[in-house]
Scaffold this motif. Structure first.
Motif, PDB file in Angstrom:
ATOM      1  N   ASP A  20      -4.386   7.896   4.065  1.00 16.10           N
ATOM      2  CA  ASP A  20      -5.510   8.056   4.984  1.00 16.10           C
ATOM      3  C   ASP A  20      -6.722   7.366   4.355  1.00 16.10           C
ATOM      4  O   ASP A  20      -6.651   6.811   3.244  1.00 16.10           O
ATOM      5  CB  ASP A  20      -5.778   9.524   5.291  1.00 16.10           C
ATOM      6  N   TYR A  21      -7.845   7.409   5.035  1.00 15.17           N
ATOM      7  CA  TYR A  21      -8.993   6.628   4.564  1.00 15.17           C
ATOM      8  C   TYR A  21      -9.544   7.183   3.238  1.00 15.17           C
ATOM      9  O   TYR A  21     -10.069   6.417   2.406  1.00 15.17           O
ATOM     10  CB  TYR A  21     -10.077   6.565   5.636  1.00 15.17           C
ATOM     11  N   LYS A  22      -9.410   8.481   3.000  1.00 14.75           N
ATOM     12  CA  LYS A  22      -9.873   9.045   1.734  1.00 14.75           C
ATOM     13  C   LYS A  22      -9.052   8.511   0.565  1.00 14.75           C
ATOM     14  O   LYS A  22      -9.589   8.234  -0.518  1.00 14.75           O
ATOM     15  CB  LYS A  22      -9.803  10.567   1.785  1.00 14.75           C
ATOM     16  N   ASP A  23      -7.738   8.374   0.775  1.00 13.11           N
ATOM     17  CA  ASP A  23      -6.886   7.793  -0.262  1.00 13.11           C
ATOM     18  C   ASP A  23      -7.341   6.378  -0.601  1.00 13.11           C
ATOM     19  O   ASP A  23      -7.421   5.993  -1.772  1.00 13.11           O
ATOM     20  CB  ASP A  23      -5.428   7.756   0.192  1.00 13.11           C
ATOM     21  N   LEU A  24      -7.648   5.613   0.440  1.00 14.11           N
ATOM     22  CA  LEU A  24      -8.044   4.219   0.242  1.00 14.11           C
ATOM     23  C   LEU A  24      -9.379   4.123  -0.485  1.00 14.11           C
ATOM     24  O   LEU A  24      -9.572   3.254  -1.341  1.00 14.11           O
ATOM     25  CB  LEU A  24      -8.107   3.501   1.591  1.00 14.11           C
ATOM     26  N   LEU A  25     -10.296   5.003  -0.148  1.00 15.42           N
ATOM     27  CA  LEU A  25     -11.598   4.998  -0.824  1.00 15.42           C
ATOM     28  C   LEU A  25     -11.471   5.381  -2.288  1.00 15.42           C
ATOM     29  O   LEU A  25     -12.178   4.833  -3.152  1.00 15.42           O
ATOM     30  CB  LEU A  25     -12.553   5.961  -0.107  1.00 15.42           C
ATOM     31  N   GLN A  81     -16.706   2.498   3.988  1.00 17.25           N
ATOM     32  CA  GLN A  81     -16.003   3.600   4.634  1.00 17.25           C
ATOM     33  C   GLN A  81     -15.440   3.194   5.993  1.00 17.25           C
ATOM     34  O   GLN A  81     -14.331   3.587   6.350  1.00 17.25           O
ATOM     35  CB  GLN A  81     -16.932   4.805   4.783  1.00 17.25           C
ATOM     36  N   TRP A  82     -16.210   2.376   6.743  1.00 21.86           N
ATOM     37  CA  TRP A  82     -15.726   1.959   8.062  1.00 21.86           C
ATOM     38  C   TRP A  82     -14.450   1.141   7.942  1.00 21.86           C
ATOM     39  O   TRP A  82     -13.519   1.289   8.738  1.00 21.86           O
ATOM     40  CB  TRP A  82     -16.799   1.159   8.805  1.00 21.86           C
ATOM     41  N   LYS A  83     -14.407   0.278   6.916  1.00 24.30           N
ATOM     42  CA  LYS A  83     -13.221  -0.570   6.742  1.00 24.30           C
ATOM     43  C   LYS A  83     -12.033   0.258   6.305  1.00 24.30           C
ATOM     44  O   LYS A  83     -10.893   0.032   6.757  1.00 24.30           O
ATOM     45  CB  LYS A  83     -13.523  -1.670   5.730  1.00 24.30           C
ATOM     46  N   ALA A  84     -12.266   1.237   5.438  1.00 31.09           N
ATOM     47  CA  ALA A  84     -11.179   2.122   5.018  1.00 31.09           C
ATOM     48  C   ALA A  84     -10.605   2.867   6.211  1.00 31.09           C
ATOM     49  O   ALA A  84      -9.378   3.035   6.329  1.00 31.09           O
ATOM     50  CB  ALA A  84     -11.690   3.113   3.969  1.00 31.09           C
ATOM     51  N   GLY A  85     -11.483   3.305   7.118  1.00 34.25           N
ATOM     52  CA  GLY A  85     -11.022   3.992   8.317  1.00 34.25           C
ATOM     53  C   GLY A  85     -10.188   3.097   9.206  1.00 34.25           C
ATOM     54  O   GLY A  85      -9.130   3.508   9.720  1.00 34.25           O
ATOM     55  N   VAL A 101       0.830  -1.205   0.000  1.00 32.63           N
ATOM     56  CA  VAL A 101       0.000   0.000   0.000  1.00 32.63           C
ATOM     57  C   VAL A 101       0.868   1.259   0.000  1.00 32.63           C
ATOM     58  O   VAL A 101       0.620   2.206  -0.762  1.00 32.63           O
ATOM     59  CB  VAL A 101      -0.947  -0.009   1.222  1.00 32.63           C
ATOM     60  N   VAL A 102       1.901   1.280   0.830  1.00 34.97           N
ATOM     61  CA  VAL A 102       2.773   2.458   0.900  1.00 34.97           C
ATOM     62  C   VAL A 102       3.522   2.633  -0.418  1.00 34.97           C
ATOM     63  O   VAL A 102       3.734   3.773  -0.889  1.00 34.97           O
ATOM     64  CB  VAL A 102       3.747   2.338   2.090  1.00 34.97           C
TER      65      VAL A 102
END
Length: 469
Positions: free
Chosen positions: A275-280, A288-292, A266-267
Motif C-alpha cells: 500500500d502507499y504507506k509501505d512505499l513511503l 505522497q500523491w505519487k505513492a498513492g 516491488v512485489v
C-alpha cells in the motif's frame, strides 16, 4: 445625434467578445485597442473598427486619445504590483497595464467600469493586487464590491445564452457614484460560482451536441495516425475493464501503464502488493500523491494482469509508438461506456477523458479538445460558438491555430451579457441619478435574457469608422 443608448470603449479588445455583448445591448464602440495584429484584423473585419495599437501610448501621463464614453470594458492581462514599501493607489499601479486603464478612468469617469480577468486574480496569491484595484477604483469615486464576482458561461441555460464551457472568470464591476460611493451599505458581488439561475443544473442538462457540427471531416481538425492508435488502444482498455468488472466505472486515479513494469520487482521486495504507506517507508523521498497512485495501480494490475499484459503487447504500449505521456489515462468520464464517446485532452500528464457534457475552459496554449463522437478536434467555428459568437463571425483566411489562440484568450459573450445585466440591476438606483446612467439602465434592462438572437440578426456595418481616432 447618435441613436445608440450609450458609448463604450473596448480595451485589450481581442477579437471583440465584449464588443459583441455591448453592441447587442445597443451600445456604440467609440474606441478600441488591441496590440495583437491578427486579433485586431479579425476585430476590424467584423466590427468595422480598427483596434490595432498600444494602450501604453494612448493612455499615459501626457497623451489621452480615448474619447468620452459611458462604459469602459477591459479584459486586461494580470500583472503583479510591487509589494515593496507602503505605497498604494495610483503610484503603486504605475508600470502595470492596469495603470493605463486607471488613467482613462481618472480622466473620463465612465459611468460603468467592467473588468475581466482570470480567476486567480482574486486568489490568495494576488490578494494584494486585488486590493489595490478595489482601492484605486474607490479613490476615483466608484461603487465597487470587494467580494470577487466569479462566473462561468456553463452556469447559464441556453435561454440565457449559456454555453457548455467551464470558464470561470473574475469580473470587477463598478458604478461612478462619487457623492454616495457605497451609500453606506456593503456592496454585494453581482455573481458567484454557486449561482443556480432559473434552477439550471449544468451537470445534468448540458451536452456538447448542442453546438457541434455534424461533420466528421473538417479540414485541420483530423486526428493523426498516432493519435488514433492511442485512443483506439485505450478505448479497448476501457471496454475490457467494463467487461471484466461487471460494468464498474474505471478508477478515478490515473491509470498508469509505466507503473506495471515495476510490479514484479516491488512485489518481490515486499512479498505482497504494497500500500502507499509501505512505499513511503521504502522510499521517503516519494511524494505522497505519487505513492498513492502507484499503490492503486499495483493493486489494479494484480487483479487484471492477464488481460492487461495481452493489451500492452497487442498495441505496443512499451514501444516508441507510445510516448510516456500517452501511457497514462486520466478517466474523469464517470460511466461513459467508451473512450471514443468522451471528450479527450492530450496533456503532458496523460490522456484526460471527460463525459461529453461540457468542456473545460478554452486555453490558448494547450491542445484543442478532441471530440470522441466526431473522431476529430473541436473546430475553430465550434470554439467561436463556445465563446458565444454568432456563426456569421468571420475569421478570414487565418490559420486555425490563430483562431484557437484568440478564442482561448477571449471573453464569453453571454457571461459579459449576464454580468452587465446583474450589475445594472444591483446599481439601478445609482445609475438613474444621471442621464447617462438612465440610458444604460433602460437599454440593458429592456433587452432579452440572451444575446444570441440579437447577435444572429446583426451584421458588420459598413458605416462604422475605418480606424481609431
Amino acid at each position: 445625434m447618435s441613436s445608440h443608448a450609450f458609448r463604450f470603449v473596448d480595451l485589450f479588445a481581442g477579437v471583440g467578445g465584449f464588443h459583441a455583448a455591448l453592441s447587442a445591448y445597443g451600445g456604440e464602440c467609440v474606441y478600441a485597442v488591441e496590440i495583437d495584429k491578427a486579433a485586431a484584423a479579425v476585430y476590424k473585419r467584423n466590427w468595422g473598427l480598427d483596434p490595432y495599437g498600444d494602450i501604453t501610448e494612448d493612455a499615459n501621463d501626457d497623451v489621452m486619445n480615448v474619447p468620452p464614453h459611458d462604459v469602459l470594458v477591459a479584459g486586461f492581462p494580470c500583472q503583479p504590483f510591487s509589494k515593496s514599501g507602503a505605497q498604494k493607489g495610483m503610484d503603486e499601479a504605475r508600470g502595470t497595464l492596469y495603470w493605463h486603464i486607471l488613467k482613462i478612468i481618472e480622466e473620463r469617469k465612465p459611468k460603468i467600469v467592467l473588468l475581466e480577468n482570470v480567476r486567480n486574480l482574486a486568489g490568495p496569491r494576488h490578494m494584494h493586487e486585488w486590493q489595490v484595484i478595489i482601492e484605486t477604483l474607490r479613490e476615483q469615486g466608484y461603487r465597487v464590491s470587494e467580494t470577487p464576482a466569479i462566473f462561468s458561461p456553463h452556469l447559464l441555460s441556453p435561454k440565457r445564452g449559456g454555453r457548455p464551457q467551464v470558464r470561470e472568470r473574475v469580473f470587477i464591476t463598478a458604478t461612478h457614484n462619487p457623492s454616495g460611493l457605497g451609500d453606506g451599505l456593503p456592496v454585494p458581488p453581482v455573481a458567484l460560482p454557486s449561482d443556480r439561475i432559473d434552477g439550471w443544473e449544468p451537470k445534468e442538462e448540458w451536452h456538447l451536441e448542442d453546438l457541434l457540427d455534424d461533420s466528421h471531416n473538417i479540414p485541420g481538425c483530423e486526428l493523426s495516425a498516432s493519435e488514433r492508435l492511442w485512443i483506439t488502444a485505450w478505448n479497448e482498455w476501457v471496454e475490457t475493464w467494463y467487461e471484466q468488472t461487471d460494468r464498474r466505472r474505471p478508477p478515478g486515479v490515473p491509470i498508469w501503464a509505466d507503473s506495471w513494469t515495476d510490479f514484479d520487482h516491488v512485489v518481490s521486495h515486499f512479498g505482497l502488493v504494497p500500500d502507499y504507506k509501505d512505499l513511503l517507508e521504502w522510499d521517503p523521498s516519494l511524494p505522497q500523491w505519487k505513492a498513492g497512485h502507484l499503490a492503486k495501480n499495483y493493486a489494479l494490475y494484480a487483479v487484471n494482469r492477464d488481460w492487461i499484459d495481452d493489451w500492452t503487447a497487442k498495441y505496443g504500449v512499451y514501444t516508441d509508438a507510445f510516448p510516456a505521456s500517452r501511457r497514462k489515462l486520466e478517466w474523469q468520464a464517470q460511466d461513459t461506456p467508451r473512450l471514443w464517446d468522451t471528450v479527450m485532452h492530450f496533456r503532458p500528464s496523460g490522456i484526460r477523458a471527460k463525459a461529453p457534457t461540457y468542456l473545460p475552459a478554452l486555453v490558448a496554449i494547450t491542445q484543442t479538445s478532441i471530440v470522441g463522437p466526431r473522431e476529430r478536434r473541436l473546430s475553430p467555428r465550434e470554439t467561436a460558438r463556445l465563446q458565444g459568437l454568432p456563426d456569421w463571425y468571420d475569421f478570414g483566411d487565418q490559420r486555425p491555430a490563430a483562431t484557437y489562440k484568440q478564442m482561448g484568450n477571449g471573453v464569453n459573450v453571454a457571461a459579459v451579457w449576464h454580468i452587465l445585466r446583474e450589475h445594472v440591476k444591483r446599481d439601478e438606483d445609482v445609475l438613474k441619478r444621471t442621464a447617462a446612467g438612465r440610458r444604460i439602465a433602460e437599454a440593458v434592462l429592456a433587452a432579452p435574457l440572451s444575446p444570441d438572437e440579437t447577435l444572429a440578426n446583426m451584421k458588420p456595418r459598413e458605416d462604422r469608422p475605418a480606424s481609431r481616432s
